[in-house]
Design an enzyme around this catalytic site. Structure first.
Site, short mmCIF file in Angstrom:
data_model
loop_
_atom_site.label_atom_id
_atom_site.label_comp_id
_atom_site.label_asym_id
_atom_site.label_seq_id
_atom_site.Cartn_x
_atom_site.Cartn_y
_atom_site.Cartn_z
N GLU A 37 0.80 -1.17 0.09
CA GLU A 37 -0.05 -0.07 0.08
C GLU A 37 0.75 1.13 -0.06
O GLU A 37 2.03 1.08 0.52
CB GLU A 37 -0.85 0.24 1.34
CG GLU A 37 -2.11 -1.11 0.88
CD GLU A 37 -3.24 -0.70 2.13
OE1 GLU A 37 -3.42 0.12 2.86
OE2 GLU A 37 -3.96 -1.77 2.03
N HIS A 99 -4.82 6.68 0.00
CA HIS A 99 -3.96 5.62 0.04
C HIS A 99 -4.40 4.59 -0.99
O HIS A 99 -5.36 4.75 -1.26
CB HIS A 99 -3.79 4.95 1.58
CG HIS A 99 -5.01 4.28 2.09
ND1 HIS A 99 -6.01 5.09 2.51
CD2 HIS A 99 -5.22 2.99 2.23
CE1 HIS A 99 -6.87 4.18 3.06
NE2 HIS A 99 -6.44 2.85 2.70
N HIS A 101 -5.10 0.40 -2.18
CA HIS A 101 -5.62 -0.78 -1.99
C HIS A 101 -5.18 -1.88 -2.97
O HIS A 101 -5.48 -1.43 -4.14
CB HIS A 101 -6.99 -0.93 -1.47
CG HIS A 101 -7.47 -0.48 -0.15
ND1 HIS A 101 -8.73 -0.87 0.53
CD2 HIS A 101 -6.81 0.06 0.84
CE1 HIS A 101 -8.84 -0.26 1.83
NE2 HIS A 101 -7.68 0.05 2.05
N ASP A 112 -9.62 1.98 8.32
CA ASP A 112 -9.49 3.35 7.67
C ASP A 112 -10.67 4.23 8.33
O ASP A 112 -10.46 5.38 8.38
CB ASP A 112 -9.86 3.00 6.17
CG ASP A 112 -8.80 2.30 5.50
OD1 ASP A 112 -7.67 2.24 5.75
OD2 ASP A 112 -9.20 1.64 4.26
ZN LIG Z 1 -7.47 1.22 3.55
#
Ligand SMILES: [Zn+2]
Length: 154
Positions: A37, A99, A101, A112
């Site tokens: 990530e 971010h 995934h 999250d």
């Molecule tokens: Zn996440």
């Protein structure tokens, strides 16, 4: 190049996401970068009820990047927000975070959501949250602990 994106936060408030910034985030879901990530902050300006995203930061040295985790530990993100604030004469600042995934159609995890809720409790304005996946971008906004998804209008 893809077009710029506009997301609606309710009937009269919009978020502008430039294609250039989207492309930067999307570069972290392909190839080797896509194995872990990635993330950063969104820098932009509040214009009345609207938010114009201008830039984003990318993973820095002290960030934690794992297969299913990104932890934004590096102080460089906050520094980038300060630099933007100073060089824009106090209009550009932190407006959210993003971010990646490792999935086609990303959905926020419970971690999250709890992280985002904490951020909205520290900020007294709307905050934008984005998760870039391999085929789709998840976007939402939050304020005072409540997170709502947002969708493109064009
Ligand atoms: Zn996440």
């Amino acid at each position: 190049m893809q077009p710029d994106m506009i997301y609606a936060m309710g009937p009269k408030a919009y978020v502008l996401l430039p294609a250039r910034v989207l492309a930067i985030m999307q570069s972290f879901v392909v190839g080797d970068e896509g194995q872990r990530e990635a993330g950063g902050i969104l820098i932009g300006s509040h214009r009345g009820d609207h938010i114009e995203i201008k830039d984003c930061t990318v993973p820095l040295r002290s960030d934690v990047r794992k297969r299913f985790l990104f932890d934004r530990k590096d102080r460089g993100h906050q520094k980038a927000a300060m630099t933007a604030w100073n060089s824009s004469g106090g209009t550009e600042t932190f407006v959210g975070e993003w971010h990646s995934h490792p999935e086609d159609y990303p959905r926020p995890s419970s971690l999250d959501r709890s992280t985002w809720r904490d951020i909205t409790m520290r900020e007294n304005r709307k905050v934008i949250f984005m998760i870039v996946g391999r085929k789709e971008l998840w976007a939402g906004w939050g304020k005072t602990g409540v997170i709502e998804p947002i969708y493109p209008v064009i």
